[in-house]
Scaffold this active site. Structure first.
Site, PDB file in Angstrom:
ATOM      1  N   SER A  21       0.852  -1.185   0.000  1.00 47.45           N
ATOM      2  CA  SER A  21       0.000   0.000   0.000  1.00 47.45           C
ATOM      3  C   SER A  21       0.886   1.232   0.000  1.00 47.45           C
ATOM      4  O   SER A  21       2.097   1.138   0.163  1.00 47.45           O
ATOM      5  CB  SER A  21      -0.898   0.008   1.222  1.00 47.45           C
ATOM      6  N   LYS A  22       0.214   2.379  -0.162  1.00 52.09           N
ATOM      7  CA  LYS A  22       0.976   3.624  -0.186  1.00 52.09           C
ATOM      8  C   LYS A  22       1.699   3.824   1.136  1.00 52.09           C
ATOM      9  O   LYS A  22       2.720   4.465   1.205  1.00 52.09           O
ATOM     10  CB  LYS A  22       0.025   4.793  -0.405  1.00 52.09           C
ATOM     11  N   ARG A  23       1.126   3.242   2.197  1.00 50.67           N
ATOM     12  CA  ARG A  23       1.678   3.527   3.514  1.00 50.67           C
ATOM     13  C   ARG A  23       2.960   2.766   3.818  1.00 50.67           C
ATOM     14  O   ARG A  23       3.743   3.196   4.639  1.00 50.67           O
ATOM     15  CB  ARG A  23       0.636   3.228   4.590  1.00 50.67           C
TER      16      ARG A  23
END
Ligand code: GLU
Length: 500
Positions: A262-264
């Site tokens: 994910s982007k995180r």
């Protein structure tokens, strides 16, 4: 399914760059639309202004363009259902929320953040989780618990949200093309917010309305939306509409680490996560994407398509058109799929094409003012293409066909710096000089019989390439020709003499 009715949408929120998962969702929507002669729509879901990140929209458009999966309709493309940005459609959502309120499917809630926090804490103390649902809504501060007059006054003086009123005690049947039938007990659902206190519709309401008005037939999106789908179906029903078909895609998991991509968690990954480069607005730091790292869009798309979908054929290297022809939602896997960068590199290697490598190599030699025949360049590419995964790697694997090595591998060079090597090289040079047919076949035959054959081969490699790497040494000798090969050997002899 009628061949012309398919309409699908890719509906990213502009909260930053796309990552592999988002990109794959776009791709599957595209493949499905094209397979059925349908329409692929790009809608930007930008109702959550707090999470808005500048340049996300242009990033999304550029990425789709790079991958050659351009929308037929939508932001940047126009179309009959404009506008395609949700922030320009607030008036539409307002209209439908009024309908829901009138029909009793929605209600006003005046509970402040503090009230709700207090409730959460109380529940926590008993080891319970608070949720705004049918069991407790009659004890809370909302229009269901007040008279018309009270409501009227409150609406004028207090801020409020509008919530969906879930009907308890029902078994909701839903079907997902990938996961099959699912039954949800509406007792487990909470009364989600449809309109926030700033008057802006939430994702749940906005996207349901848009999917209906834009005549979306199939919603193909990430698995994280599966738990909300029951609410969405209830919303369709409350508005008197038929829900579209749903297909929830499996997560992409990180092979070398934990959890989903994910982007995180980009920082903890040791491979790129973005299709094209992303400049972080705050810091202006540029994070390279697959494009900048030398992946070909056709390889990137091919790799992504097979990440969770089985094309049902033995071949894995498929063009975009082949992917379209073979695509089916039914063959998408249910469980999470692992992303493997080695496999991505393999796809790139398999998609390398000689014309593109030729142009790249041509530029490299032009930069160095080297002239050479087209045939020679083609031969070099033919001989070295197996050694590379990326176009830009061609130079480091073929420079010795064009230029003298600029240095010699130090370890080996130091080891061979003695008189004995000089005489071995001098003898080998004479052998080369006296050859009539300077071909790899003849060279191989000649040197097969020489003693110290292995060492001589290594010395040739050092003289011609500079390192103990490269393709078959006899082929290198033939390619460079007698004169050039001998010159390079002489240069090595000179360098050894200089050292001892
Ligand atoms: N805006 C949502 C997202 O970015 C899209 C969800 C959907 O496709 O319905 O994840």
């Amino acid at each position: 399914m009628s061949q012309h009715s398919v309409r699908v949408r890719f509906a990213p929120s502009p909260t930053g760059p796309l990552h592999l998962g988002g990109m794959r969702t776009a791709l599957y929507n595209y493949l499905f639309a094209k397979k059925h002669g349908g329409t692929f729509i790009l809608r930007i879901e930008d109702t959550d202004r707090k999470r808005f990140v500048e340049n996300s929209e242009s990033y999304i458009l550029e990425t789709l363009k790079w991958c050659h999966i351009e929308p037929d309709e939508g932001v940047g493309y126009g179309g009959p259902y404009s506008p395609y940005s949700q922030s320009k459609r607030y008036h539409i959502y307002r209209m439908y929320i009024n309908k829901l309120l009138k029909k009793g499917y929605a209600y006003y809630a005046f509970d402040t953040d503090q009230d709700l926090d207090k409730k959460r804490k109380e529940y926590n103390n008993y080891g319970l989780t608070f949720s705004y649902n049918s069991r407790i809504r009659m004890n809370l501060n909302n229009s269901l618990t007040m008279t018309e007059k009270e409501l009227h006054d409150k609406l004028r003086s207090c801020s409020y949200v509008i919530r969906f009123k879930i009907e308890p005690g029902k078994k909701l049947k839903m079907h997902d093309i990938i996961r099959g039938n699912i039954i949800i007990d509406t007792d487990h659902l909470d009364d989600k917010i449809l309109l926030k206190s700033d008057g802006v519709a939430t994702y749940h309401l906005a996207h349901t309305i848009d999917d209906h008005l834009m005549k979306i037939t199939h919603v193909i999106r990430g698995e994280e939306w599966l738990p909300s789908t029951s609410l969405h179906i209830l919303l369709y029903r409350a508005l008197g509409w038929t829900p579209p078909h749903f297909a929830h895609l499996p997560l992409i998991l990180n092979k070398n680490g934990k959890g989903k991509i994910s982007k995180r968690n980009t920082n903890s990954l040791n491979y790129p996560i973005y299709p094209i480069q992303w400049k972080i607005p705050k810091t202006q730091i540029i994070i390279p994407g697959y494009r900048e790292l030398g992946y070909l869009p056709e390889a990137f798309v091919n790799m992504l398509a097979l990440l969770g979908w089985n094309p049902g054929v033995e071949r894995e290297i498929l063009s975009l058109q082949e992917l379209i022809n073979l695509f089916s939602l039914e063959k998408i896997k249910k469980s999470g799929v692992y992303f493997d960068i080695q496999k991505a590199n393999w796809f790139n290697k398999k998609h390398l094409n000689k014309e593109k490598i030729f142009s790249f190599l041509f530029e490299e030699i032009k930069k160095r003012s080297i002239s050479c025949k087209k045939d020679y360049l083609c031969k070099v590419i033919h001989l070295t293409i197996d050694r590379i995964h990326f176009i830009h790697e061609i130079w480091e694997h073929s420079f010795y066909f064009f230029i003298y090595p600029s240095s010699y591998e130090a370890n080996f060079f130091n080891k061979i710096c003695h008189e004995n090597t000089i005489s071995q090289l001098e003898n080998a040079k004479i052998l080369l000089y006296n050859m009539n047919q300077f071909t790899s076949v003849h060279l191989r035959l000649l040197f097969q019989k020489t003693k110290n054959k292995h060492k001589i081969m290594q010395l040739f490699r050092l003289a011609l390439v500079g390192v103990l790497k490269g393709i078959d040494i006899f082929i290198i000798l033939e390619m460079l020709g007698k004169e050039e090969s001998i010159q390079r050997i002489e240069k090595l002899i000179y360098k050894i003499k200089e050292k001892i």
